[in-house]
Design a protein around this motif. Structure first.
Motif, PDB file in Angstrom:
ATOM      1  N   PHE A  49       0.589  -1.389   0.238  1.00 24.39           N
ATOM      2  CA  PHE A  49      -0.553   0.263   0.033  1.00 24.39           C
ATOM      3  C   PHE A  49       1.017   1.211   0.057  1.00 24.39           C
ATOM      4  N   GLU A  50       1.965   1.299   0.235  1.00 23.53           N
ATOM      5  CA  GLU A  50       2.985   2.055  -0.078  1.00 23.53           C
ATOM      6  C   GLU A  50       2.578   2.951  -1.345  1.00 23.53           C
ATOM      7  N   THR A  51       3.263   4.601  -1.471  1.00 26.11           N
ATOM      8  CA  THR A  51       2.829   4.608  -3.081  1.00 26.11           C
ATOM      9  C   THR A  51       3.579   3.834  -4.452  1.00 26.11           C
ATOM     10  N   PRO A  52       3.441   3.923  -4.687  1.00 21.52           N
ATOM     11  CA  PRO A  52       4.115   2.929  -5.513  1.00 21.52           C
ATOM     12  C   PRO A  52       5.368   2.938  -6.324  1.00 21.52           C
ATOM     13  N   TYR A  53       6.781   2.659  -6.507  1.00 17.77           N
ATOM     14  CA  TYR A  53       7.451   3.184  -7.149  1.00 17.77           C
ATOM     15  C   TYR A  53       8.088   3.604  -8.897  1.00 17.77           C
ATOM     16  N   LEU A  54       7.384   2.889  -9.044  1.00 17.06           N
ATOM     17  CA  LEU A  54       7.136   3.319 -10.088  1.00 17.06           C
ATOM     18  C   LEU A  54       5.583   3.642 -10.672  1.00 17.06           C
ATOM     19  N   MET A  65      11.566   9.045 -26.226  1.00 18.70           N
ATOM     20  CA  MET A  65      11.495   9.109 -24.231  1.00 18.70           C
ATOM     21  C   MET A  65      10.802   8.361 -23.942  1.00 18.70           C
ATOM     22  N   VAL A  66      10.423   7.917 -22.342  1.00 16.75           N
ATOM     23  CA  VAL A  66      10.352   7.493 -21.488  1.00 16.75           C
ATOM     24  C   VAL A  66       9.616   8.383 -20.289  1.00 16.75           C
ATOM     25  N   ALA A  67       9.242   8.729 -19.784  1.00 17.88           N
ATOM     26  CA  ALA A  67       8.586   9.527 -18.517  1.00 17.88           C
ATOM     27  C   ALA A  67       7.642   9.047 -17.800  1.00 17.88           C
ATOM     28  N   MET A  68       8.261   8.320 -16.692  1.00 21.79           N
ATOM     29  CA  MET A  68       7.649   7.932 -15.135  1.00 21.79           C
ATOM     30  C   MET A  68       7.593   8.658 -13.852  1.00 21.79           C
ATOM     31  N   ALA A  69       6.741   8.101 -13.540  1.00 21.98           N
ATOM     32  CA  ALA A  69       6.953   9.267 -11.379  1.00 21.98           C
ATOM     33  C   ALA A  69       7.446   8.004 -10.936  1.00 21.98           C
ATOM     34  N   ILE A  70       8.824   8.157 -10.280  1.00 20.02           N
ATOM     35  CA  ILE A  70       9.773   7.590  -8.981  1.00 20.02           C
ATOM     36  C   ILE A  70       9.602   7.429  -7.648  1.00 20.02           C
ATOM     37  N   ARG A  71       9.525   7.096  -6.680  1.00 18.72           N
ATOM     38  CA  ARG A  71       9.551   7.277  -5.342  1.00 18.72           C
ATOM     39  C   ARG A  71      11.146   6.477  -5.142  1.00 18.72           C
ATOM     40  N   ARG A  72      11.942   7.521  -5.098  1.00 19.60           N
ATOM     41  CA  ARG A  72      12.996   7.992  -4.192  1.00 19.60           C
ATOM     42  C   ARG A  72      12.956   7.108  -2.589  1.00 19.60           C
ATOM     43  N   ASP A  73      14.348   6.801  -2.082  1.00 24.08           N
ATOM     44  CA  ASP A  73      13.822   6.466  -0.684  1.00 24.08           C
ATOM     45  C   ASP A  73      13.519   6.876   0.366  1.00 24.08           C
TER      46      ASP A  73
END
Length: 681
Positions: A49-54, A65-73
């Motif tokens: 249930f954490e915010t997705p890493y990707l 190009m590819v764009a994405m949302a990343i969750r940092r450590d």
């Protein structure tokens, strides 16, 4: 051309959720994810249930190009853009340091410019969505739409020109795919008496100059709820909702008037004429009734009538799908479809061949996500889905077949620890067939196990599909059999299935849930002495009614954001229900508060709260406008007087469902403890 999809597998495979074409892949997947001899500890609540890493992974229009949302450590989010030819090379375009702000969407404006949408999760009652645009080199960042209702549109900017940032009454709705810096936005229109908007109008917004211009000329029909553009970004079809009727209007590209092409009751979802998409600028595709289900038809715009036969029918399911469009040719290349599971039908031979190569290498369901200029793009984005793992993303080079993994939404999930998910149909007590998804724990069992009936909200929606379901997977990982009925009154399984639930809250709809539990007992999966029920919104209502109506069957319940009183749905001053819903759709689905007083009393948990004796976990958002907090507080006061095993949690700054990560983690940890204490043993 008619494409007919159905589950026509031989009997040994029929219980598996995939169509026959996926039977071999399903077998390979089962072998690939067999439990290890020494499985590690189960993943924690946060792994689910954490915010997705990707997430929000999307190709640029030409695929370079590819764009994405990343969750940092550290829990913060960032938007990255990488070169598809060398995914290790890229740059960070934006960082979101506030953990209560989420990245709701990422979308390409053109090959050099990107748009993204942020959601302030901590201020749900006073914000919509913030819209931004930025060049891929990090320059010319513009704040296009404010998510804060208190934003002053004419605030000083340090120049003689007022700010052109749009107010929270606007929202991004789509790209125009013409190479310009424009996007399509909708402006909501209110009647000054209701919380929800009454209508809307479509505009083009230049993301550099921030100049807003009409997307079309002329007047428009009243009470527009949906806009549809052709593949040139021109508004062509709208749907209006007035007094319970949904009316579809059409206009030619350069016309200033709209023509009524269909009108029907909005709740007739299985038979209602529903515009779906354009193929080019001259072919309109719609949902319409066929043998009791919604099928996909081509609508002849010259003759203003449906073609005689559907293009796609999915027996046993209403058509549910989306087109894959190539924006060079402006033509449809294929269709994404959902029956019991997701699949793709390709009309283009080259992409059909690419799909076959990808499927041979990656067990599971692989959805190819094309760039806007799909046929010319050298790269395809693949989202891999199975029942035992969250979405994974892969870049596929068409010329060489090379695959490069981008990552997983939840990398802490180990497929070997996740249970199998399957699709079935069972007979309710009146003989009606009810679709149901079942998720079993991964470990082999010596006998029946504790079970949970997980009830979807809506209720006039479809509950789910075969692919990964975080709630079901989490509960199954903790040893519970998870039963998810697609009860009558839900959508997606034919018009009769939907209508059979009208005015059946607490009655036949409720019986379907009890029958699902008893069916699972007969299969040998569920222990009849250890069955719980849980759900949100309508699912929360059904949980409370299940505990009251079938106390011998349901041992515990978890209800969040749940309706507790049918009459209160019509009378609460805090509700966001519109006059349209109050006067028509709610009276059709639930009943008439004026003439059905006894039905409302009998089927309202609040009126029967003293009958509920089992352990109960209630949760509600303080800012819920769909089902206001008084539903929970009134019921809790009533039930607590006779039930010391009832508990209520109120989450501040939450509305109808959980948005904040801290809420999700806290809630599901509480659920785990509650079920472990009251149901597992």
């Amino acid at each position: 051309m008619i494409i007919q999809l159905s589950s026509s597998c031989p009997p040994p495979l029929r219980r598996h959720p995939l169509s026959c074409v996926f039977a071999l892949v399903g077998a390979l997947l089962a072998g690939a994810t067999a439990p290890a001899l020494a499985a590690p500890l189960l993943p924690p609540v946060s792994a689910f249930f954490e915010t997705p890493y990707l997430g929000e992974v999307t190709l640029s229009p030409k695929g370079s190009m590819v764009a994405m949302a990343i969750r940092r450590d550290d829990g913060t989010l960032a938007i990255e853009v990488r070169e598809t030819a060398n995914p290790a090379k890229g740059s960070e375009l934006a960082r979101v340091d506030n953990v209560n702000v989420g990245i709701a969407d990422i979308h390409w404006i053109n090959e050099k410019r990107l748009g993204y949408t942020l959601k302030n999760l901590g201020k749900n009652s006073s914000t919509f969505l913030d819209e931004f645009a930025i060049d891929v080199d990090g320059s010319d960042r513009r704040h296009l739409i404010s998510g804060n209702w208190n934003h002053d549109q004419e605030a000083p900017t340090g120049t003689m020109i007022g700010s052109r940032m749009l107010t929270a009454g606007h929202m991004y709705v789509g790209a125009v795919h013409d190479g310009s810096d424009d996007i399509l936005v909708v402006k909501f229109l209110w009647n000054n008496t209701e919380i929800m908007s009454e209508s809307s109008r479509l505009y083009r917004l230049n993301t550099r100059t921030q100049r807003l211009t009409p997307a079309f000329e002329g007047s428009q029909p009243a009470a527009i709820k949906d806009w549809m553009t052709d593949n040139d970004g021109v508004p062509r079809v709208v749907t209006s909702k007035v007094q319970g009727r949904c009316t579809t209007y059409y206009r030619k590209p350069d016309d200033t008037t709209w023509t009524n092409i269909d009108s029907g009751q909005c709740l007739e979802l299985g038979t209602l004429f529903q515009p779906r998409f354009f193929d080019g600028s001259d072919s309109l595709y719609v949902n319409a009734a066929h043998n009791g289900y919604a099928a996909l038809y081509r609508y002849n715009l010259a003759a203003m009538k449906l073609d005689p036969e559907p293009v796609v029918e999915t027996p046993g399911f209403d058509f549910r799908g989306a087109p894959i469009i190539d924006f060079d040719s402006k033509r449809m290349l294929g269709l994404y479809l959902t029956t019991d599971a997701n699949t793709t039908v390709w009309f283009n031979a080259a992409l059909k061949a690419d799909q076959a190569k990808i499927d041979a290498a990656l067990p599971g369901i692989n959805r190819i996500i094309c760039a806007a200029h799909c046929l010319a793009s050298p790269i395809l984005l693949v989202r891999r889905e199975t029942d035992r793992r969250p979405s994974e993303y892969v870049l596929y080079t068409r010329a060489t077949g090379k695959m490069v993994g981008l990552g997983s939404a939840h990398p802490g999930i180990l497929p070997a620890q996740m249970g199998e998910r399957s699709f079935h149909r069972y007979k309710a007590r009146d003989g009606r067939e009810i679709p149901v998804y079942v998720t079993l724990p991964a470990e082999k069992a010596d006998g029946p196990r504790p079970a949970v009936v997980l009830v979807h909200g809506g209720p006039a929606v479809r509950g789910g599909s075969w692919e990964w379901d975080d709630e079901a997977a989490f509960l199954a990982s903790r040893g519970y059999v998870v039963i998810q009925p697609e009860f009558r009154g839900g959508a997606g399984f034919g018009s009769d299935h939907l209508r059979a639930g009208f005015r059946q809250w607490g009655a036949a709809m409720q019986d379907d849930l009890a029958d699902a539990a008893q069916w699972a007992v007969k299969q040998g999966w569920a222990d009849p002495a250890r069955i719980g029920i849980m759900g949100a919104s309508y699912g929360g209502y059904a949980t409370l009614m299940g505990l009251i109506k079938d106390p011998q069957l349901f041992r515990v319940g978890v209800a969040w954001a749940g309706v507790t009183d049918l009459g209160l749905m019509f009378t609460s001053s805090s509700s966001d229900a519109t006059r349209e819903n109050l006067g028509y759709s709610m009276r059709t689905m639930i009943g008439d508060p004026d003439t059905d007083a006894e039905l409302f009393r009998k089927h309202s948990p609040l009126q029967r709260a003293t009958e509920l004796k089992q352990p109960l976990l209630l949760a509600h958002g303080a800012d819920d406008r769909r089902v206001p907090l008084e539903h929970a507080t009134r019921f809790y006061r009533a039930v607590k007087s006779n039930n010391p095993k009832a508990e209520l949690i109120i989450y501040d700054d939450e509305q109808h469902g959980w948005r904040k990560q801290q809420t999700l983690l806290d809630f599901w940890k509480r659920v785990e403890t509650f079920l472990d204490t009251n149901l597992k043993h």
